[in-house]
Design a protein around this motif. Sequence first.
Motif, PDB file in Angstrom:
ATOM      1  N   LEU A 106       0.830  -1.206   0.000  1.00 39.33           N
ATOM      2  CA  LEU A 106       0.000   0.000   0.000  1.00 39.33           C
ATOM      3  C   LEU A 106       0.865   1.257   0.000  1.00 39.33           C
ATOM      4  CD1 LEU A 106      -2.687   1.507   0.235  1.00 39.33           C
ATOM      5  CD2 LEU A 106      -2.592   1.128   2.712  1.00 39.33           C
ATOM      6  N   ASP A 107       1.911   1.273   0.819  1.00 41.94           N
ATOM      7  CA  ASP A 107       2.798   2.442   0.851  1.00 41.94           C
ATOM      8  C   ASP A 107       3.422   2.694  -0.518  1.00 41.94           C
ATOM      9  OD1 ASP A 107       2.272   2.874   3.512  1.00 41.94           O
ATOM     10  OD2 ASP A 107       4.068   1.843   4.239  1.00 41.94           O
ATOM     11  N   GLN A 108       3.836   1.629  -1.176  1.00 42.02           N
ATOM     12  CA  GLN A 108       4.429   1.762  -2.513  1.00 42.02           C
ATOM     13  C   GLN A 108       3.402   2.286  -3.512  1.00 42.02           C
ATOM     14  OE1 GLN A 108       6.284  -1.841  -3.882  1.00 42.02           O
ATOM     15  NE2 GLN A 108       6.733  -1.026  -5.927  1.00 42.02           N
ATOM     16  N   PHE A 109       2.184   1.791  -3.427  1.00 42.29           N
ATOM     17  CA  PHE A 109       1.118   2.241  -4.323  1.00 42.29           C
ATOM     18  C   PHE A 109       0.805   3.723  -4.119  1.00 42.29           C
ATOM     19  CE2 PHE A 109      -3.514   2.946  -4.860  1.00 42.29           C
ATOM     20  CZ  PHE A 109      -3.624   2.704  -6.224  1.00 42.29           C
ATOM     21  N   LEU A 110       0.712   4.152  -2.858  1.00 40.51           N
ATOM     22  CA  LEU A 110       0.371   5.543  -2.563  1.00 40.51           C
ATOM     23  C   LEU A 110       1.447   6.504  -3.072  1.00 40.51           C
ATOM     24  CD1 LEU A 110      -1.051   5.088   1.047  1.00 40.51           C
ATOM     25  CD2 LEU A 110      -2.346   5.690  -1.011  1.00 40.51           C
ATOM     26  N   ARG A 111       2.705   6.058  -3.075  1.00 40.37           N
ATOM     27  CA  ARG A 111       3.776   6.903  -3.611  1.00 40.37           C
ATOM     28  C   ARG A 111       3.715   6.990  -5.133  1.00 40.37           C
ATOM     29  NH1 ARG A 111       6.864   4.096   0.381  1.00 40.37           N
ATOM     30  NH2 ARG A 111       7.559   2.613  -1.202  1.00 40.37           N
ATOM     31  N   ALA A 112       3.333   5.897  -5.782  1.00 43.24           N
ATOM     32  CA  ALA A 112       3.414   5.828  -7.244  1.00 43.24           C
ATOM     33  C   ALA A 112       2.160   6.284  -7.964  1.00 43.24           C
ATOM     34  CB  ALA A 112       3.741   4.387  -7.662  1.00 43.24           C
ATOM     35  N   VAL A 113       0.985   6.106  -7.348  1.00 43.45           N
ATOM     36  CA  VAL A 113      -0.263   6.290  -8.097  1.00 43.45           C
ATOM     37  C   VAL A 113      -0.490   7.705  -8.612  1.00 43.45           C
ATOM     38  CG1 VAL A 113      -1.771   6.753  -6.084  1.00 43.45           C
ATOM     39  CG2 VAL A 113      -2.700   5.624  -8.133  1.00 43.45           C
ATOM     40  N   PRO A 114      -0.047   8.783  -7.942  1.00 40.30           N
ATOM     41  CA  PRO A 114      -0.279  10.110  -8.528  1.00 40.30           C
ATOM     42  C   PRO A 114       0.315  10.262  -9.918  1.00 40.30           C
ATOM     43  CG  PRO A 114       0.463  10.316  -6.255  1.00 40.30           C
ATOM     44  CD  PRO A 114       0.643   8.884  -6.642  1.00 40.30           C
ATOM     45  N   TYR A 115       1.419   9.569 -10.166  1.00 41.31           N
ATOM     46  CA  TYR A 115       2.111   9.693 -11.442  1.00 41.31           C
ATOM     47  C   TYR A 115       1.542   8.733 -12.491  1.00 41.31           C
ATOM     48  CZ  TYR A 115       4.991  11.968  -8.023  1.00 41.31           C
ATOM     49  OH  TYR A 115       5.420  12.784  -6.997  1.00 41.31           O
ATOM     50  N   CYS A 116       0.519   7.972 -12.092  1.00 39.26           N
ATOM     51  CA  CYS A 116      -0.220   7.126 -13.034  1.00 39.26           C
ATOM     52  C   CYS A 116      -1.521   7.788 -13.471  1.00 39.26           C
ATOM     53  CB  CYS A 116      -0.532   5.773 -12.400  1.00 39.26           C
ATOM     54  SG  CYS A 116       0.910   4.820 -11.923  1.00 39.26           S
ATOM     55  N   LEU A 117      -1.806   8.969 -12.920  1.00 35.12           N
ATOM     56  CA  LEU A 117      -3.043   9.691 -13.231  1.00 35.12           C
ATOM     57  C   LEU A 117      -2.774  10.835 -14.208  1.00 35.12           C
ATOM     58  CD1 LEU A 117      -4.545   9.976  -9.636  1.00 35.12           C
ATOM     59  CD2 LEU A 117      -5.604   8.751 -11.535  1.00 35.12           C
ATOM     60  N   ARG A 118      -3.643  11.002 -15.153  1.00 30.47           N
ATOM     61  CA  ARG A 118      -3.595  12.176 -16.023  1.00 30.47           C
ATOM     62  C   ARG A 118      -4.058  13.400 -15.235  1.00 30.47           C
ATOM     63  NH1 ARG A 118      -6.624   9.485 -21.311  1.00 30.47           N
ATOM     64  NH2 ARG A 118      -4.774   8.450 -22.207  1.00 30.47           N
ATOM     65  N   PRO A 119      -3.732  14.609 -15.704  1.00 32.54           N
ATOM     66  CA  PRO A 119      -4.257  15.803 -15.035  1.00 32.54           C
ATOM     67  C   PRO A 119      -5.779  15.734 -14.939  1.00 32.54           C
ATOM     68  CG  PRO A 119      -2.575  16.397 -16.622  1.00 32.54           C
ATOM     69  CD  PRO A 119      -2.828  14.932 -16.812  1.00 32.54           C
ATOM     70  N   GLY A 120      -6.283  15.935 -13.738  1.00 35.08           N
ATOM     71  CA  GLY A 120      -7.725  15.828 -13.517  1.00 35.08           C
ATOM     72  C   GLY A 120      -8.203  14.411 -13.296  1.00 35.08           C
ATOM     73  N   GLY A 121      -7.291  13.436 -13.371  1.00 36.94           N
ATOM     74  CA  GLY A 121      -7.664  12.046 -13.146  1.00 36.94           C
ATOM     75  C   GLY A 121      -8.091  11.821 -11.710  1.00 36.94           C
ATOM     76  N   ARG A 122      -8.949  10.823 -11.496  1.00 37.25           N
ATOM     77  CA  ARG A 122      -9.544  10.600 -10.183  1.00 37.25           C
ATOM     78  C   ARG A 122      -9.132   9.241  -9.629  1.00 37.25           C
ATOM     79  NH1 ARG A 122     -13.490  14.668  -9.775  1.00 37.25           N
ATOM     80  NH2 ARG A 122     -14.379  13.686  -7.909  1.00 37.25           N
ATOM     81  N   LEU A 123      -8.861   9.233  -8.326  1.00 37.08           N
ATOM     82  CA  LEU A 123      -8.417   8.047  -7.610  1.00 37.08           C
ATOM     83  C   LEU A 123      -9.417   7.718  -6.507  1.00 37.08           C
ATOM     84  CD1 LEU A 123      -6.227   5.963  -6.535  1.00 37.08           C
ATOM     85  CD2 LEU A 123      -5.301   7.892  -5.206  1.00 37.08           C
ATOM     86  N   ALA A 124      -9.751   6.436  -6.337  1.00 34.90           N
ATOM     87  CA  ALA A 124     -10.598   5.981  -5.237  1.00 34.90           C
ATOM     88  C   ALA A 124      -9.970   4.750  -4.615  1.00 34.90           C
ATOM     89  CB  ALA A 124     -12.007   5.657  -5.730  1.00 34.90           C
TER      90      ALA A 124
END
Length: 381
Positions: A306-324
């Motif tokens: 989970l810690d690894q995912f939380l660090r990496a996921v912002p850079y997997c989102l396009r501008p305005g992309g949404r995370l849940a």
Amino acid sequence: MHHGDSPSPRRRRPRYPGTHPRRFEQRYKELNPQSHPEIHEHVQAQGRTPAGTHVPVMLAEVLGALRPGPGDVAADCTLGYGGHARALLERIGPTGRFIGLDVDGAQLERTAVRLRGRFDDAAAQPPQASAGPGARATFHRSHFAGLGKVLAREGVDGCDVVLADLGCSSVQLDDPRRGFSYKHDGPLDMRMDNRLKRTAADLLTGLSVEELSAALEILADEPHHVRIARAVVERRESHPITRTRQLVKIIEAVKAERADRRTNRQQRRDDEAGLRDTEERGSHLHPAARTFQALRMLVNDEIGGLDQFLRAVPYCLRPGGRLAIISFHSGEHRRIEQALSEGLEAGIYSLISTEPVTPQAAEVYANPRSRSAELRWAVRA
């Protein structure tokens, strides 16, 4: 009629004691809904999850947070039974693109086939397929923290929608062969990914009292972590602990002994001292529930992932992309809340959920396993 023309004898299904099947493998109707289409609705009306299935948690709330639309690139990082994935596929439409991840190879295969059957050519690629940009849905056997590598492999610059539903699915919990559940006897395995080398039985063989006690306290808030750890280490010296029923009996003995001592010391005095032990204060939580949760999280390194995912996921989102993200454990709740808050302060996210979204009472009644779920979301800046 000649003997050679006689029909083969009808094969009787195995019988079970009583009027209703109790064991997982005996629930032939639930495991074969094609032949018994009414059974799943009947079981869910009783507040149970049909064997071999999983009910998606807070589906409407997830869709409200993610707002998937036609043409979006959507990633379900914990595909599971595919309940959330099916809804995402319906909303991104034929011009969208779906990417599904799961470490459970058998579950990934079954869900890919199920989605492929529902959407015909929509999910037309098998797991691990190297599909081109025109493929609508692809599936990868990967930990959710590996989303960035999967996107690079697919040639995708980012996602509009990312979902992660943490924890263990009902499909895994209900199958005694997987060893996740304290309700059924089975091997102490608990691996979500059978490529992992260490099982829960291996951990119980090698962990010291101090290591096991710390895991029970940190990962599951187990109030009797020291006593349980000592009992496990003492028992394994004479008998290897390899079955779920063996572990349950050890824990129940520790809890029963502790309950007797508390009664003799007057429980009211403990209450006045501010003691908080939910299992001994009328809660329906099984005595072994916390220990099994801690072992599962330890076997699968769920906190580290989970810690690894939380660090990496912002850079997997396009501008305005949404995370849940849906979580089920206090340690997960805290980590997600902190990561999203820090991302907002750093300008990585433009908006985050101020409070966790929790299931409505009707959903908890229909699906009791949803009761501890919390949904948090964020929007990429």
